[in-house]
Design a protein around this motif. Sequence first.
Motif, PDB file in Angstrom:
ATOM      1  N   GLU A   1       3.771   2.573  -5.778  1.00 32.34           N
ATOM      2  CA  GLU A   1       4.997   1.844  -6.089  1.00 32.34           C
ATOM      3  C   GLU A   1       6.166   2.799  -6.322  1.00 32.34           C
ATOM      4  O   GLU A   1       7.272   2.573  -5.830  1.00 32.34           O
ATOM      5  CB  GLU A   1       4.776   0.968  -7.317  1.00 32.34           C
ATOM      6  CG  GLU A   1       5.916   0.022  -7.592  1.00 32.34           C
ATOM      7  CD  GLU A   1       5.537  -1.018  -8.614  1.00 32.34           C
ATOM      8  OE1 GLU A   1       6.353  -1.270  -9.508  1.00 32.34           O
ATOM      9  OE2 GLU A   1       4.423  -1.595  -8.531  1.00 32.34           O
ATOM     10  N   ARG A   2       5.920   3.878  -7.045  1.00 34.73           N
ATOM     11  CA  ARG A   2       6.978   4.888  -7.279  1.00 34.73           C
ATOM     12  C   ARG A   2       7.423   5.497  -5.962  1.00 34.73           C
ATOM     13  O   ARG A   2       8.622   5.697  -5.725  1.00 34.73           O
ATOM     14  CB  ARG A   2       6.508   5.960  -8.253  1.00 34.73           C
ATOM     15  CG  ARG A   2       6.518   5.521  -9.708  1.00 34.73           C
ATOM     16  CD  ARG A   2       6.270   6.660 -10.663  1.00 34.73           C
ATOM     17  NE  ARG A   2       4.937   7.257 -10.517  1.00 34.73           N
ATOM     18  CZ  ARG A   2       3.835   6.779 -11.081  1.00 34.73           C
ATOM     19  NH1 ARG A   2       3.886   5.690 -11.823  1.00 34.73           N
ATOM     20  NH2 ARG A   2       2.687   7.391 -10.896  1.00 34.73           N
ATOM     21  N   ALA A   3       6.472   5.807  -5.077  1.00 39.23           N
ATOM     22  CA  ALA A   3       6.818   6.402  -3.778  1.00 39.23           C
ATOM     23  C   ALA A   3       7.675   5.436  -2.952  1.00 39.23           C
ATOM     24  O   ALA A   3       8.649   5.857  -2.310  1.00 39.23           O
ATOM     25  CB  ALA A   3       5.551   6.783  -3.015  1.00 39.23           C
ATOM     26  N   ILE A   4       7.345   4.166  -2.998  1.00 38.33           N
ATOM     27  CA  ILE A   4       8.114   3.165  -2.261  1.00 38.33           C
ATOM     28  C   ILE A   4       9.518   3.043  -2.849  1.00 38.33           C
ATOM     29  O   ILE A   4      10.519   3.025  -2.126  1.00 38.33           O
ATOM     30  CB  ILE A   4       7.387   1.801  -2.260  1.00 38.33           C
ATOM     31  CG1 ILE A   4       6.123   1.875  -1.395  1.00 38.33           C
ATOM     32  CG2 ILE A   4       8.321   0.691  -1.770  1.00 38.33           C
ATOM     33  CD1 ILE A   4       5.206   0.675  -1.528  1.00 38.33           C
ATOM     34  N   GLU A   5       9.594   2.959  -4.170  1.00 35.98           N
ATOM     35  CA  GLU A   5      10.889   2.778  -4.827  1.00 35.98           C
ATOM     36  C   GLU A   5      11.784   4.028  -4.716  1.00 35.98           C
ATOM     37  O   GLU A   5      13.004   3.918  -4.707  1.00 35.98           O
ATOM     38  CB  GLU A   5      10.679   2.409  -6.291  1.00 35.98           C
ATOM     39  CG  GLU A   5      10.119   1.016  -6.456  1.00 35.98           C
ATOM     40  CD  GLU A   5       9.757   0.677  -7.879  1.00 35.98           C
ATOM     41  OE1 GLU A   5       9.742   1.575  -8.757  1.00 35.98           O
ATOM     42  OE2 GLU A   5       9.482  -0.519  -8.138  1.00 35.98           O
ATOM     43  N   ASP A   6      11.154   5.213  -4.617  1.00 37.28           N
ATOM     44  CA  ASP A   6      11.921   6.473  -4.561  1.00 37.28           C
ATOM     45  C   ASP A   6      12.428   6.805  -3.167  1.00 37.28           C
ATOM     46  O   ASP A   6      13.186   7.744  -3.001  1.00 37.28           O
ATOM     47  CB  ASP A   6      11.062   7.636  -5.070  1.00 37.28           C
ATOM     48  CG  ASP A   6      10.829   7.579  -6.556  1.00 37.28           C
ATOM     49  OD1 ASP A   6      11.514   6.778  -7.241  1.00 37.28           O
ATOM     50  OD2 ASP A   6       9.953   8.319  -7.047  1.00 37.28           O
ATOM     51  N   ARG A   7      12.043   6.033  -2.181  1.00 37.66           N
ATOM     52  CA  ARG A   7      12.427   6.396  -0.816  1.00 37.66           C
ATOM     53  C   ARG A   7      13.882   6.113  -0.547  1.00 37.66           C
ATOM     54  O   ARG A   7      14.602   5.482  -1.090  1.00 37.66           O
ATOM     55  CB  ARG A   7      11.511   5.782   0.218  1.00 37.66           C
ATOM     56  CG  ARG A   7      11.338   4.307   0.264  1.00 37.66           C
ATOM     57  CD  ARG A   7      10.479   3.846   1.413  1.00 37.66           C
ATOM     58  NE  ARG A   7      10.548   4.630   2.603  1.00 37.66           N
ATOM     59  CZ  ARG A   7      11.528   4.533   3.523  1.00 37.66           C
ATOM     60  NH1 ARG A   7      12.476   3.660   3.382  1.00 37.66           N
ATOM     61  NH2 ARG A   7      11.530   5.319   4.570  1.00 37.66           N
TER      62      ARG A   7
END
Length: 170
Positions: free
Chosen positions: A164-170
């Motif tokens: 989720e963090r990786a998705i939101e940080d993109r």
Amino acid sequence: MADFDVVELGEANHPEVGETAPDFTRPLVNEEFWEDTALSDITDEGATLLVFYTMDGGFPATYIWNELRERAWDETNDVQIVGLSISTPYEHKTLIEEREMDYQLFSDPGNEVAEKYGISFDMDGMAGISEPRPAVFLLDEGGIIEYAWVATEWPDFPDYDEIERAIEDR
């Protein structure tokens, strides 16, 4: 006590963050039909979370897809989610219907895609039968890997908060 053994899978030789994900063409199944589709056709439409999982019908598939459906990242972020397993298109249609999933699933009964990704493992006690180890790759619209997680044991599940963090940080 669990009624299954934990199996150590060891390290995998998978593509890493910053590398281009290997492209492939396989039947892509939705609730209505399936057709041969290239991964690059999917990523051309935008960021893609590619989820490798063990065959339909097993408890790992149920857990993974229930978690992804509950988190609904594709509804709250600019990312599409597609799965891939060795299950046939017919089995995928059943899984999609039973789990009320809006996700599309690639069918790869020969497990060639997992071999291309370096994440294939032989199923214990089944000569010549393999499946992908659980794995998640977040790809940008050019097919570049932005996040990668690959299981080192079976069963194993990704850290969904990390994804989720990786998705939101993109």
